[in-house]
Design a protein around this motif. Sequence first.
Motif, PDB file in Angstrom:
ATOM      1  N   MET A  53       2.623  -4.154 -14.941  1.00 51.26           N
ATOM      2  CA  MET A  53       1.531  -3.415 -16.341  1.00 51.26           C
ATOM      3  C   MET A  53       2.523  -2.435 -16.811  1.00 51.26           C
ATOM      4  SD  MET A  53      -1.682  -4.485 -15.848  1.00 51.26           S
ATOM      5  CE  MET A  53      -2.492  -3.699 -15.477  1.00 51.26           C
ATOM      6  N   PRO A  54       3.159  -1.650 -16.170  1.00 45.93           N
ATOM      7  CA  PRO A  54       4.171  -1.196 -17.365  1.00 45.93           C
ATOM      8  C   PRO A  54       4.988  -0.928 -18.475  1.00 45.93           C
ATOM      9  CG  PRO A  54       4.552  -0.334 -15.232  1.00 45.93           C
ATOM     10  CD  PRO A  54       3.923  -1.729 -14.737  1.00 45.93           C
ATOM     11  N   ALA A  55       5.108  -2.554 -18.153  1.00 49.77           N
ATOM     12  CA  ALA A  55       6.300  -3.444 -18.911  1.00 49.77           C
ATOM     13  C   ALA A  55       4.782  -4.250 -19.746  1.00 49.77           C
ATOM     14  CB  ALA A  55       6.964  -4.625 -17.942  1.00 49.77           C
ATOM     15  N   VAL A  56       4.303  -4.714 -19.644  1.00 49.81           N
ATOM     16  CA  VAL A  56       3.301  -4.915 -20.730  1.00 49.81           C
ATOM     17  C   VAL A  56       2.712  -3.957 -21.322  1.00 49.81           C
ATOM     18  CG1 VAL A  56       0.841  -5.956 -20.414  1.00 49.81           C
ATOM     19  CG2 VAL A  56       2.301  -6.803 -18.489  1.00 49.81           C
ATOM     20  N   LYS A  57       2.052  -2.738 -20.891  1.00 52.71           N
ATOM     21  CA  LYS A  57       1.657  -1.709 -21.944  1.00 52.71           C
ATOM     22  C   LYS A  57       2.395  -1.466 -23.107  1.00 52.71           C
ATOM     23  CE  LYS A  57      -1.163  -0.101 -18.510  1.00 52.71           C
ATOM     24  NZ  LYS A  57      -1.829   1.222 -17.409  1.00 52.71           N
TER      25      LYS A  57
ATOM     26  N   ILE B 142      -2.083  -7.399  -1.381  1.00 51.54           N
ATOM     27  CA  ILE B 142      -1.848  -7.879  -1.606  1.00 51.54           C
ATOM     28  C   ILE B 142      -1.491  -8.596  -2.997  1.00 51.54           C
ATOM     29  CG2 ILE B 142       0.381  -9.698  -1.467  1.00 51.54           C
ATOM     30  CD1 ILE B 142      -0.335  -9.381   1.389  1.00 51.54           C
ATOM     31  N   VAL B 143      -2.321  -9.208  -3.159  1.00 52.44           N
ATOM     32  CA  VAL B 143      -2.556  -9.972  -4.918  1.00 52.44           C
ATOM     33  C   VAL B 143      -2.721  -8.688  -5.862  1.00 52.44           C
ATOM     34  CG1 VAL B 143      -4.454 -11.046  -6.047  1.00 52.44           C
ATOM     35  CG2 VAL B 143      -3.863 -11.334  -4.366  1.00 52.44           C
ATOM     36  N   GLU B 144      -3.836  -7.073  -5.760  1.00 49.59           N
ATOM     37  CA  GLU B 144      -3.456  -6.329  -6.740  1.00 49.59           C
ATOM     38  C   GLU B 144      -2.210  -6.073  -6.318  1.00 49.59           C
ATOM     39  OE1 GLU B 144      -6.500  -4.759  -8.525  1.00 49.59           O
ATOM     40  OE2 GLU B 144      -6.839  -6.928  -8.223  1.00 49.59           O
ATOM     41  N   HIS B 145      -1.458  -5.522  -5.573  1.00 49.27           N
ATOM     42  CA  HIS B 145      -0.313  -5.406  -6.155  1.00 49.27           C
ATOM     43  C   HIS B 145       0.389  -5.964  -7.140  1.00 49.27           C
ATOM     44  CE1 HIS B 145       3.200  -2.641  -4.835  1.00 49.27           C
ATOM     45  NE2 HIS B 145       4.344  -4.180  -4.850  1.00 49.27           N
ATOM     46  N   ILE B 146       1.011  -7.461  -6.619  1.00 49.50           N
ATOM     47  CA  ILE B 146       1.342  -8.214  -7.356  1.00 49.50           C
ATOM     48  C   ILE B 146       0.818  -8.475  -8.907  1.00 49.50           C
ATOM     49  CG2 ILE B 146       1.954 -11.178  -8.170  1.00 49.50           C
ATOM     50  CD1 ILE B 146       2.365 -10.916  -4.701  1.00 49.50           C
ATOM     51  N   ARG B 147      -0.190  -8.286  -9.121  1.00 50.07           N
ATOM     52  CA  ARG B 147      -0.739  -8.123 -10.898  1.00 50.07           C
ATOM     53  C   ARG B 147      -0.548  -6.969 -11.349  1.00 50.07           C
ATOM     54  NH1 ARG B 147      -6.397  -8.731 -12.014  1.00 50.07           N
ATOM     55  NH2 ARG B 147      -6.326  -6.160 -11.715  1.00 50.07           N
ATOM     56  N   HIS B 148      -0.273  -5.595 -10.237  1.00 49.36           N
ATOM     57  CA  HIS B 148      -0.171  -4.982 -11.082  1.00 49.36           C
ATOM     58  C   HIS B 148       1.638  -4.012 -11.130  1.00 49.36           C
ATOM     59  CE1 HIS B 148      -3.990  -3.751 -10.605  1.00 49.36           C
ATOM     60  NE2 HIS B 148      -3.695  -2.782 -11.507  1.00 49.36           N
ATOM     61  N   LEU B 149       2.380  -5.532 -11.017  1.00 45.73           N
ATOM     62  CA  LEU B 149       3.731  -5.433 -11.000  1.00 45.73           C
ATOM     63  C   LEU B 149       4.792  -4.572 -12.279  1.00 45.73           C
ATOM     64  CD1 LEU B 149       5.125  -7.290  -7.904  1.00 45.73           C
ATOM     65  CD2 LEU B 149       4.971  -5.332  -7.937  1.00 45.73           C
TER      66      LEU B 149
ATOM     67  N   THR C 295       0.956  -1.261   0.135  1.00 50.27           N
ATOM     68  CA  THR C 295      -0.310   0.507  -0.025  1.00 50.27           C
ATOM     69  C   THR C 295       0.742   1.342  -0.001  1.00 50.27           C
ATOM     70  OG1 THR C 295       0.176   0.170   2.691  1.00 50.27           O
ATOM     71  CG2 THR C 295      -2.002  -1.770   0.772  1.00 50.27           C
ATOM     72  N   HIS C 296       2.129   1.511   0.902  1.00 50.94           N
ATOM     73  CA  HIS C 296       3.025   2.922   0.901  1.00 50.94           C
ATOM     74  C   HIS C 296       3.789   2.585  -0.214  1.00 50.94           C
ATOM     75  CE1 HIS C 296       1.129   2.820   4.330  1.00 50.94           C
ATOM     76  NE2 HIS C 296       1.184   3.832   4.960  1.00 50.94           N
ATOM     77  N   SER C 297       4.429   1.434  -1.284  1.00 53.98           N
ATOM     78  CA  SER C 297       4.299   2.244  -2.223  1.00 53.98           C
ATOM     79  C   SER C 297       3.654   3.622  -3.383  1.00 53.98           C
ATOM     80  CB  SER C 297       4.504   0.274  -3.287  1.00 53.98           C
ATOM     81  OG  SER C 297       3.674  -0.179  -3.604  1.00 53.98           O
ATOM     82  N   LYS C 298       2.619   3.121  -2.888  1.00 51.19           N
ATOM     83  CA  LYS C 298       1.127   4.080  -4.264  1.00 51.19           C
ATOM     84  C   LYS C 298       1.365   5.426  -3.489  1.00 51.19           C
ATOM     85  CE  LYS C 298      -1.607  -0.167  -4.888  1.00 51.19           C
ATOM     86  NZ  LYS C 298      -2.672  -0.693  -4.449  1.00 51.19           N
ATOM     87  N   GLY C 299       2.269   6.011  -2.202  1.00 44.43           N
ATOM     88  CA  GLY C 299       2.981   7.253  -1.374  1.00 44.43           C
ATOM     89  C   GLY C 299       1.781   7.264  -0.916  1.00 44.43           C
ATOM     90  N   THR C 300       1.537   8.601  -0.313  1.00 32.15           N
ATOM     91  CA  THR C 300       0.254   9.015   0.892  1.00 32.15           C
ATOM     92  C   THR C 300      -0.714   9.181   1.259  1.00 32.15           C
ATOM     93  OG1 THR C 300       0.666  11.014   0.537  1.00 32.15           O
ATOM     94  CG2 THR C 300       2.868  10.181   2.013  1.00 32.15           C
TER      95      THR C 300
END
Length: 199
Positions: free
Chosen positions: A190-194, A181-188, A99-104
Amino acid sequence: MTSVYLYVPNLIGYGRLLLILAAWWVWDSHPALFVWLYSTAAILDAVDGIAARQLNQTSGFGAWLDVVVDNIGRSMLWCGLVRWGWMVAVLEWCTFACTHSKGTDWKESFSKAPFWVKTVMANGFKQPTGAVVIAGLHVLPIVHYGMQRNMLPWLHPLLYPVRAVLAVGRLVCAATECWCIVEHIRHLDMPAVKAEKSQ
């Protein structure tokens, strides 16, 4: 201008950490003192947030420190209470990292969450479901400690149903943490896929 590290809410956070460490020191020898030290640290958790808003001293460091001190205290409790307590601690620290990897503003990033997660997170946990979840997160381990140490045995018949409600809140909290946690892993990736799709 005052350094962010010397903001009043952060000073309260350092004090909370000292109280938790002192509580750990008396874990076995003085259960009543442990509960007093730990509960004081927990009450100050609310005070630091109020101070941050009233004094206009909110900061990314303060938001981070607040959760780190919470996690240290609960990790200590769970690891000392039950053999599987380390799993609760790991879940909480993994959720913190995700969660905190998304900022404050991590609490605001739940717009695409399932209904039950949105219900927990609604209005910054300030509604009945959020209150039960937060109580399960913060209060369940200290109630369990007190009952394990046979403190106030005359109160135990009342605490059994309270502990059951707190356990449900903690389970809903665990489900929400797992979703984060699952959502975070799913989006790890995402930029590379795009980037791959655009090439």
